[in-house]
Motif scaffolding. Sequence first.
Motif, PDB file in Angstrom:
ATOM      1  N   THR A  36       0.826  -1.202   0.000  1.00 11.85           N
ATOM      2  CA  THR A  36       0.000   0.000   0.000  1.00 11.85           C
ATOM      3  C   THR A  36       0.861   1.252   0.000  1.00 11.85           C
ATOM      4  OG1 THR A  36      -1.666  -1.186   1.265  1.00 11.85           O
ATOM      5  CG2 THR A  36      -1.870   1.192   1.201  1.00 11.85           C
ATOM      6  N   LYS A  37       1.927   1.252   0.809  1.00 10.25           N
ATOM      7  CA  LYS A  37       2.822   2.400   0.861  1.00 10.25           C
ATOM      8  C   LYS A  37       3.492   2.618  -0.490  1.00 10.25           C
ATOM      9  CE  LYS A  37       3.942   1.935   5.742  1.00 10.25           C
ATOM     10  NZ  LYS A  37       5.016   1.630   6.695  1.00 10.25           N
ATOM     11  N   ASP A  38       3.951   1.528  -1.125  1.00  9.65           N
ATOM     12  CA  ASP A  38       4.596   1.633  -2.433  1.00  9.65           C
ATOM     13  C   ASP A  38       3.631   2.169  -3.479  1.00  9.65           C
ATOM     14  OD1 ASP A  38       6.953   0.710  -1.385  1.00  9.65           O
ATOM     15  OD2 ASP A  38       6.677  -1.361  -2.080  1.00  9.65           O
ATOM     16  N   GLU A  39       2.385   1.708  -3.424  1.00 13.78           N
ATOM     17  CA  GLU A  39       1.376   2.171  -4.379  1.00 13.78           C
ATOM     18  C   GLU A  39       1.123   3.662  -4.208  1.00 13.78           C
ATOM     19  OE1 GLU A  39      -3.348   1.465  -5.435  1.00 13.78           O
ATOM     20  OE2 GLU A  39      -2.350   0.154  -4.007  1.00 13.78           O
ATOM     21  N   GLN A  40       1.001   4.125  -2.975  1.00  8.98           N
ATOM     22  CA  GLN A  40       0.763   5.545  -2.729  1.00  8.98           C
ATOM     23  C   GLN A  40       1.948   6.389  -3.175  1.00  8.98           C
ATOM     24  OE1 GLN A  40      -0.229   5.792   1.403  1.00  8.98           O
ATOM     25  NE2 GLN A  40      -2.384   5.294   1.055  1.00  8.98           N
ATOM     26  N   LYS A  41       3.155   5.892  -2.954  1.00  8.76           N
ATOM     27  CA  LYS A  41       4.351   6.621  -3.376  1.00  8.76           C
ATOM     28  C   LYS A  41       4.413   6.728  -4.895  1.00  8.76           C
ATOM     29  CE  LYS A  41       9.364   6.545  -3.001  1.00  8.76           C
ATOM     30  NZ  LYS A  41      10.541   5.809  -2.529  1.00  8.76           N
ATOM     31  N   ALA A  42       4.115   5.627  -5.581  1.00  7.12           N
ATOM     32  CA  ALA A  42       4.136   5.627  -7.041  1.00  7.12           C
ATOM     33  C   ALA A  42       3.066   6.567  -7.595  1.00  7.12           C
ATOM     34  CB  ALA A  42       3.923   4.214  -7.568  1.00  7.12           C
ATOM     35  N   ARG A  43       1.906   6.560  -6.977  1.00  9.96           N
ATOM     36  CA  ARG A  43       0.818   7.435  -7.426  1.00  9.96           C
ATOM     37  C   ARG A  43       1.199   8.904  -7.228  1.00  9.96           C
ATOM     38  NH1 ARG A  43      -4.523   5.535  -5.150  1.00  9.96           N
ATOM     39  NH2 ARG A  43      -4.219   3.980  -6.763  1.00  9.96           N
ATOM     40  N   ALA A  44       1.837   9.238  -6.117  1.00 11.63           N
ATOM     41  CA  ALA A  44       2.251  10.619  -5.852  1.00 11.63           C
ATOM     42  C   ALA A  44       3.311  11.062  -6.857  1.00 11.63           C
ATOM     43  CB  ALA A  44       2.778  10.740  -4.428  1.00 11.63           C
ATOM     44  N   GLU A  45       4.253  10.176  -7.170  1.00 11.48           N
ATOM     45  CA  GLU A  45       5.281  10.514  -8.154  1.00 11.48           C
ATOM     46  C   GLU A  45       4.662  10.732  -9.538  1.00 11.48           C
ATOM     47  OE1 GLU A  45       8.030   7.302  -7.866  1.00 11.48           O
ATOM     48  OE2 GLU A  45       8.970   8.087  -6.037  1.00 11.48           O
ATOM     49  N   LYS A  46       3.714   9.910  -9.900  1.00 12.30           N
ATOM     50  CA  LYS A  46       3.055  10.050 -11.195  1.00 12.30           C
ATOM     51  C   LYS A  46       2.279  11.362 -11.260  1.00 12.30           C
ATOM     52  CE  LYS A  46      -0.341   7.919 -14.231  1.00 12.30           C
ATOM     53  NZ  LYS A  46      -1.365   6.892 -14.362  1.00 12.30           N
ATOM     54  N   ASP A  47       1.578  11.690 -10.176  1.00 14.77           N
ATOM     55  CA  ASP A  47       0.836  12.948 -10.140  1.00 14.77           C
ATOM     56  C   ASP A  47       1.775  14.142 -10.268  1.00 14.77           C
ATOM     57  OD1 ASP A  47      -1.506  11.538  -9.884  1.00 14.77           O
ATOM     58  OD2 ASP A  47      -1.686  11.862  -7.708  1.00 14.77           O
ATOM     59  N   ALA A  48       2.924  14.069  -9.612  1.00 13.73           N
ATOM     60  CA  ALA A  48       3.896  15.157  -9.687  1.00 13.73           C
ATOM     61  C   ALA A  48       4.424  15.310 -11.112  1.00 13.73           C
ATOM     62  CB  ALA A  48       5.046  14.906  -8.720  1.00 13.73           C
ATOM     63  N   ARG A  49       4.698  14.203 -11.785  1.00 18.85           N
ATOM     64  CA  ARG A  49       5.165  14.267 -13.179  1.00 18.85           C
ATOM     65  C   ARG A  49       4.102  14.872 -14.078  1.00 18.85           C
ATOM     66  NH1 ARG A  49       6.697   8.904 -12.424  1.00 18.85           N
ATOM     67  NH2 ARG A  49       5.026   8.282 -13.824  1.00 18.85           N
ATOM     68  N   LEU A  50       2.866  14.462 -13.914  1.00 18.35           N
ATOM     69  CA  LEU A  50       1.782  14.998 -14.747  1.00 18.35           C
ATOM     70  C   LEU A  50       1.591  16.490 -14.493  1.00 18.35           C
ATOM     71  CD1 LEU A  50      -0.867  12.128 -14.529  1.00 18.35           C
ATOM     72  CD2 LEU A  50       0.515  12.778 -16.508  1.00 18.35           C
ATOM     73  N   LEU A  51       1.671  16.896 -13.234  1.00 13.79           N
ATOM     74  CA  LEU A  51       1.509  18.299 -12.906  1.00 13.79           C
ATOM     75  C   LEU A  51       2.646  19.117 -13.506  1.00 13.79           C
ATOM     76  CD1 LEU A  51      -0.111  20.410 -11.356  1.00 13.79           C
ATOM     77  CD2 LEU A  51       1.353  19.964  -9.388  1.00 13.79           C
ATOM     78  N   ASP A  52       3.870  18.616 -13.415  1.00 15.40           N
ATOM     79  CA  ASP A  52       5.002  19.327 -14.009  1.00 15.40           C
ATOM     80  C   ASP A  52       4.854  19.427 -15.521  1.00 15.40           C
ATOM     81  OD1 ASP A  52       6.191  19.749 -11.586  1.00 15.40           O
ATOM     82  OD2 ASP A  52       7.544  18.017 -11.733  1.00 15.40           O
ATOM     83  N   GLY A  53       4.264  18.429 -16.137  1.00 13.06           N
ATOM     84  CA  GLY A  53       4.076  18.442 -17.572  1.00 13.06           C
ATOM     85  C   GLY A  53       3.023  19.447 -18.025  1.00 13.06           C
ATOM     86  N   HIS A  54       2.115  19.796 -17.148  1.00 11.42           N
ATOM     87  CA  HIS A  54       1.042  20.719 -17.499  1.00 11.42           C
ATOM     88  C   HIS A  54       1.322  22.153 -17.114  1.00 11.42           C
ATOM     89  CE1 HIS A  54      -1.828  17.803 -18.967  1.00 11.42           C
ATOM     90  NE2 HIS A  54      -1.558  17.036 -17.933  1.00 11.42           N
ATOM     91  N   LYS A  55       2.442  22.405 -16.466  1.00 10.70           N
ATOM     92  CA  LYS A  55       2.767  23.769 -16.064  1.00 10.70           C
ATOM     93  C   LYS A  55       3.128  24.592 -17.279  1.00 10.70           C
ATOM     94  CE  LYS A  55       4.362  23.005 -11.375  1.00 10.70           C
ATOM     95  NZ  LYS A  55       5.487  23.079 -10.454  1.00 10.70           N
ATOM     96  N   ARG A  56       2.756  25.852 -17.229  1.00  5.51           N
ATOM     97  CA  ARG A  56       3.090  26.761 -18.307  1.00  5.51           C
ATOM     98  C   ARG A  56       4.535  27.213 -18.174  1.00  5.51           C
ATOM     99  NH1 ARG A  56      -1.216  31.472 -19.061  1.00  5.51           N
ATOM    100  NH2 ARG A  56      -2.730  30.339 -20.314  1.00  5.51           N
ATOM    101  N   GLU A  57       5.145  27.385 -19.265  1.00  3.53           N
ATOM    102  CA  GLU A  57       6.484  27.965 -19.250  1.00  3.53           C
ATOM    103  C   GLU A  57       6.337  29.402 -19.689  1.00  3.53           C
ATOM    104  OE1 GLU A  57       9.542  25.836 -21.213  1.00  3.53           O
ATOM    105  OE2 GLU A  57       8.708  23.907 -20.672  1.00  3.53           O
ATOM    106  N   THR A  58       6.812  30.320 -18.853  1.00  2.91           N
ATOM    107  CA  THR A  58       6.665  31.740 -19.180  1.00  2.91           C
ATOM    108  C   THR A  58       7.987  32.390 -19.425  1.00  2.91           C
ATOM    109  OG1 THR A  58       6.691  32.319 -16.841  1.00  2.91           O
ATOM    110  CG2 THR A  58       4.544  32.026 -17.883  1.00  2.91           C
TER     111      THR A  58
END
Length: 58
Positions: A36-58
Amino acid sequence: MNTPINLNKARKERTRASRKARADENAVQFGQTKATKDEQKARAEKDARLLDGHKRET
């Protein structure tokens, strides 16, 4: 004749044992498995990658 025992030590040992038993019960009830801990860690890392991918570059 029996050897005398220290009542303070006996009382403290009994208290430690009861606290340890309660801690073990709480670990079973509220603890998380490693999977369960590994799954939550992997999910958090994936969310962080997706969020970084959607950030605007100004």
